[in-house]
Design a protein around this motif. Structure first.
Motif, PDB file in Angstrom:
ATOM      1  N   GLN A 109      42.232  39.496  42.002  1.00 41.14           N
ATOM      2  CA  GLN A 109      41.984  40.936  42.053  1.00 41.14           C
ATOM      3  C   GLN A 109      43.273  41.666  42.462  1.00 41.14           C
ATOM      4  O   GLN A 109      44.046  41.139  43.270  1.00 41.14           O
ATOM      5  CB  GLN A 109      40.879  41.250  43.063  1.00 41.14           C
ATOM      6  CG  GLN A 109      39.520  40.700  42.671  1.00 41.14           C
ATOM      7  CD  GLN A 109      38.981  41.341  41.401  1.00 41.14           C
ATOM      8  OE1 GLN A 109      39.267  42.508  41.119  1.00 41.14           O
ATOM      9  NE2 GLN A 109      38.223  40.574  40.629  1.00 41.14           N
ATOM     10  N   PRO A 110      43.505  42.889  41.920  1.00 38.96           N
ATOM     11  CA  PRO A 110      42.691  43.563  40.906  1.00 38.96           C
ATOM     12  C   PRO A 110      42.850  42.922  39.527  1.00 38.96           C
ATOM     13  O   PRO A 110      43.770  42.144  39.309  1.00 38.96           O
ATOM     14  CB  PRO A 110      43.226  44.992  40.938  1.00 38.96           C
ATOM     15  CG  PRO A 110      44.634  44.845  41.376  1.00 38.96           C
ATOM     16  CD  PRO A 110      44.650  43.700  42.352  1.00 38.96           C
ATOM     17  N   ASN A 111      41.977  43.331  38.572  1.00 36.15           N
ATOM     18  CA  ASN A 111      41.976  42.781  37.220  1.00 36.15           C
ATOM     19  C   ASN A 111      43.092  43.420  36.410  1.00 36.15           C
ATOM     20  O   ASN A 111      42.986  44.559  35.956  1.00 36.15           O
ATOM     21  CB  ASN A 111      40.615  43.034  36.555  1.00 36.15           C
ATOM     22  CG  ASN A 111      40.484  42.288  35.237  1.00 36.15           C
ATOM     23  OD1 ASN A 111      41.457  42.022  34.546  1.00 36.15           O
ATOM     24  ND2 ASN A 111      39.239  41.963  34.884  1.00 36.15           N
ATOM     25  N   ASP A 140      43.199  46.733  33.574  1.00 29.41           N
ATOM     26  CA  ASP A 140      44.092  47.873  33.816  1.00 29.41           C
ATOM     27  C   ASP A 140      45.053  48.082  32.654  1.00 29.41           C
ATOM     28  O   ASP A 140      45.344  49.212  32.255  1.00 29.41           O
ATOM     29  CB  ASP A 140      44.884  47.654  35.116  1.00 29.41           C
ATOM     30  CG  ASP A 140      44.019  47.870  36.345  1.00 29.41           C
ATOM     31  OD1 ASP A 140      42.877  48.359  36.182  1.00 29.41           O
ATOM     32  OD2 ASP A 140      44.481  47.555  37.468  1.00 29.41           O
ATOM     33  N   GLN A 160      48.500  40.388  42.863  1.00 33.77           N
ATOM     34  CA  GLN A 160      47.083  40.030  42.885  1.00 33.77           C
ATOM     35  C   GLN A 160      46.807  39.018  43.994  1.00 33.77           C
ATOM     36  O   GLN A 160      47.687  38.241  44.369  1.00 33.77           O
ATOM     37  CB  GLN A 160      46.676  39.424  41.538  1.00 33.77           C
ATOM     38  CG  GLN A 160      46.795  40.395  40.377  1.00 33.77           C
ATOM     39  CD  GLN A 160      46.456  39.705  39.074  1.00 33.77           C
ATOM     40  OE1 GLN A 160      47.234  38.902  38.565  1.00 33.77           O
ATOM     41  NE2 GLN A 160      45.277  40.009  38.530  1.00 33.77           N
ATOM     42  N   ARG A 189      40.747  34.394  45.804  1.00 38.98           N
ATOM     43  CA  ARG A 189      39.683  34.272  46.800  1.00 38.98           C
ATOM     44  C   ARG A 189      40.100  33.435  48.011  1.00 38.98           C
ATOM     45  O   ARG A 189      39.592  33.602  49.109  1.00 38.98           O
ATOM     46  CB  ARG A 189      38.451  33.649  46.154  1.00 38.98           C
ATOM     47  CG  ARG A 189      37.816  34.554  45.107  1.00 38.98           C
ATOM     48  CD  ARG A 189      36.670  33.847  44.412  1.00 38.98           C
ATOM     49  NE  ARG A 189      36.103  34.682  43.353  1.00 38.98           N
ATOM     50  CZ  ARG A 189      35.180  34.271  42.509  1.00 38.98           C
ATOM     51  NH1 ARG A 189      34.711  33.027  42.605  1.00 38.98           N
ATOM     52  NH2 ARG A 189      34.703  35.077  41.573  1.00 38.98           N
TER      53      ARG A 189
END
Length: 404
Positions: A3-5, A9, A21, A24
């Motif tokens: 994240q972010p994608n 974007d 990015q 997790r």
């Protein structure tokens, strides 16, 4: 996964995107997304990513270390200032607090400063504080006593000389005080004692920031902060033709006046404690001052100022027999004839039979005489005895008329 994608974007903005990015598991990647167009439409997106997890952690550690370093720097700065205040500038009075505030305010400017005050008030201590609180404190601090250097040597000491400049000169030549203090501070103590011909050369150093050695032809640039001090009235010396007016104005950019000790008697107790502590350590003693002894010290006029106080405390530490220094130990040091006179006057208070008015008058006179010897000032005696200053003045005049 990250994240972010970046793909979403890139599709939305239809241009190259660069972002960081986070996965997790806390890992970080630095990603660049490039859209590929065909006939005005995006057909694919090429994403290049680089794992920067370790780099990011190192950056965080570096930022933490830098913050800690700044904190340590601040602590060191505060400790340095506290050290100067603790070990040098000992004071409790508002007058000296004002002086210290002024010193801190001008410490980091390069303006020439002249410190004014009587002999022994602590002019050199203030000069050292100015240097230690300035940005020049890592460079030399050179003290020059202008009144202690023989006139024939002043020029060579201040400005230096080249090899073979005169008979007896160092064959290698010698740098003068201004060169030695390059990027630091020169403290010209008793600057009023400089001969007029040396005052001209000093003026050139201040104006041009350069010196010429004796026997030399080339000038040398010097970056030196100049602090001068004197116990004399420089302006009066100017009017008498003994000090150059142009040099006076060059030196008197920022005057700092230190009041005499008799005008700041609140400083006597902390100064006495400081000197006593140092001397106890130096001589392996355990001396202390009684409240009465301190009261005697505070009642004295101190013509020699802080230097005289230091000498008196040292004499008391060295000569007193008991560890507890009493008023009777202090009085003979400040007033050499006190002990003999006190015994005479105390005996004289036991009078023969006489008219009551005469007896009262004699007792008053003797008490005032003792008080003047003990406290030094009529104001203090009037306060202790509970009489008006006018009464003290009349009795004092009577004592003088009797030749007492």
């Amino acid at each position: 996964m990250f994240q972010p994608n970046i793909v979403a974007d890139c599709l939305k903005k239809e241009k190259k995107i660069t972002i960081m990015q986070e996965g997790r598991n806390g890992s970080r990647v630095w990603s660049v997304a490039n859209p590929v167009f065909y006939e005005g439409q995006i057909t694919k997106i090429v994403v290049i990513s680089r794992d920067i997890t370790e780099v990011s952690m190192l950056q965080q550690k570096l930022n933490k270390v830098q913050k800690e370093s700044e904190g340590f720097k601040q602590q060191l700065h505060e400790l340095k200032n506290h050290s100067v205040g603790k070990n040098k500038l000992i004071y409790h009075s508002q007058k000296m607090a004002h002086v210290v505030e002024q010193v801190k305010k001008v410490a980091n400017v390069d303006s020439t400063i002249v410190i004014l005050g009587g002999s022994g008030v602590g002019k050199e201590v203030v000069a050292q504080a100015l240097h230690e609180w300035s940005n020049r404190n890592v460079y030399p601090y050179v003290r020059v006593n202008c009144g202690a250097i023989p006139e024939q040597l002043i020029e060579s000491e201040l400005f230096g000389y080249e090899k073979g400049a005169f008979t007896g000169a160092d064959p290698k030549g010698k740098a003068g005080y201004f060169e030695q203090a390059h990027q630091g501070t020169v403290f010209l103590d008793e600057v009023s004692e400089l001969p007029l011909n040396m005052q001209v050369k000093l003026l050139r150093v201040i104006q041009e920031q350069e010196v010429t050695r004796i026997g030399g032809t080339k000038t040398k640039s010097v970056d030196t902060r100049i602090i001068a001090a004197t116990n004399k009235d420089l302006w009066k010396l100017v009017q008498d033709g003994r000090f150059r007016e142009d040099l006076y104005y060059r030196l008197n950019v920022i005057p700092i006046r230190i009041p005499p000790l008799r005008e700041r008697k609140e400083d006597i107790a902390p100064l006495s404690s400081y000197f006593l502590s140092n001397l106890n350590q130096l001589y392996n003693k355990d001396k202390s001052l009684s409240a009465e002894a301190l009261e005697v010290l505070e009642g004295y006029e101190w013509p020699g100022n802080v230097r005289e106080l230091q000498n008196v405390i040292e004499r008391l530490v060295v000569t007193s027999h008991d560890d507890f220094i009493q008023a009777e130990n202090t009085l003979p040091v400040l007033y050499p004839d006190t002990e003999a006179k006190t015994k005479t006057k105390k005996a004289a208070i036991t009078l023969d039979f006489m008219p009551l008015k005469q007896a009262i008058e004699e007792v008053e006179t003797k008490l005032i005489s003792l008080g003047l010897e003990k406290y030094g000032t009529a104001a203090k005696v009037s306060e202790v005895l509970g009489v008006s200053p006018a009464t003290i003045s009349r009795r004092r005049k009577k004592l003088l008329d009797k030749g007492d």
